[in-house]
Write a protein that holds these residues in place. Sequence first.
Motif, PDB file in Angstrom:
ATOM      1  N   ARG A 105       0.815  -1.218   0.000  1.00 12.36           N
ATOM      2  CA  ARG A 105       0.000   0.000   0.000  1.00 12.36           C
ATOM      3  C   ARG A 105       0.847   1.266   0.000  1.00 12.36           C
ATOM      4  NH1 ARG A 105      -5.501   0.514   1.153  1.00 12.36           N
ATOM      5  NH2 ARG A 105      -6.137   2.701   1.336  1.00 12.36           N
ATOM      6  N   GLU A 106       1.911   1.296   0.780  1.00 11.94           N
ATOM      7  CA  GLU A 106       2.738   2.498   0.857  1.00 11.94           C
ATOM      8  C   GLU A 106       3.336   2.838  -0.504  1.00 11.94           C
ATOM      9  OE1 GLU A 106       6.688   4.165   3.272  1.00 11.94           O
ATOM     10  OE2 GLU A 106       5.718   2.288   3.893  1.00 11.94           O
TER      11      GLU A 106
ATOM     12  N   GLU B  73       0.542   4.068  -2.986  1.00 17.90           N
ATOM     13  CA  GLU B  73       0.126   5.445  -2.759  1.00 17.90           C
ATOM     14  C   GLU B  73       1.222   6.432  -3.169  1.00 17.90           C
ATOM     15  OE1 GLU B  73      -1.008   5.411   1.352  1.00 17.90           O
ATOM     16  OE2 GLU B  73      -3.035   4.681   0.908  1.00 17.90           O
TER      17      GLU B  73
ATOM     18  N   ALA C  28       0.489   9.355  -5.884  1.00  8.58           N
ATOM     19  CA  ALA C  28       0.356  10.674  -5.262  1.00  8.58           C
ATOM     20  C   ALA C  28       0.528  11.858  -6.215  1.00  8.58           C
ATOM     21  CB  ALA C  28       1.334  10.793  -4.089  1.00  8.58           C
TER      22      ALA C  28
ATOM     23  N   GLY D  45      -5.936   9.129  -6.242  1.00  6.77           N
ATOM     24  CA  GLY D  45      -6.282   8.228  -5.154  1.00  6.77           C
ATOM     25  C   GLY D  45      -7.729   8.335  -4.707  1.00  6.77           C
TER      26      GLY D  45
END
Length: 212
Positions: free
Chosen positions: A111-112, A115, A119, A124
């Motif tokens: 997930r990190e 994202e 970004a 998102g």
Amino acid sequence: MTDCIIFDFDGTLADTAAGILATVKETFRRLGFQGADDERIRPTIGLVLEQSLQQIGDLSDAQTRDAARLYREIFPEYGEVNSSLFPGVPETLGELHARGYRMAIATSRGRESLEAIMAPYGVGGYFEEMVTATDRLAPKPAPDMVLTLLARMNQPAGSTLVVGDTVYDMLMGSGAGCRTCGVTYGNQKETQLRTASPDHLIGSFAELLKLV
């Protein structure tokens, strides 16, 4: 009728192949492992990281853990800088959102990292839910990630389309009872995608607007 679309990420929404190749090669170089060439890496894109690395280098479990740890550590330096959304993806997602489609992501990426790549594009907020490797569900081609999204969203499979660039995505979607759409611009060729019997094939992301 389709009212929900579940997307794979790597090779579908984002062109991350160059970043993945660079990160795997640097990981193997630092650890002294063999086998990190394009022909061995590309077919594993879309699998869970540990499974991919082990398959690329025929690594032991201990070697795989070391490689995965280093890969995640250096991916921001070698991978994120070489990753971007495919042409037309932000605009098409915006139009789908404006038309009222529910959207989600099912990815083998953490997930990190997911994202961080998204970004700069501000997309998102279009996704109602995201299931990633961080959720530790059974990996593709098992249907678990899609089934989890459908349950979270209270969404019927019959009106859901799963979009991806690999046979793993097609099998994941069909296994969950959804229709599937393969994209031919990603990490696997059309001939390979056809072996998983997708309901649709498209050659550019923007073609989704005509399909749904």
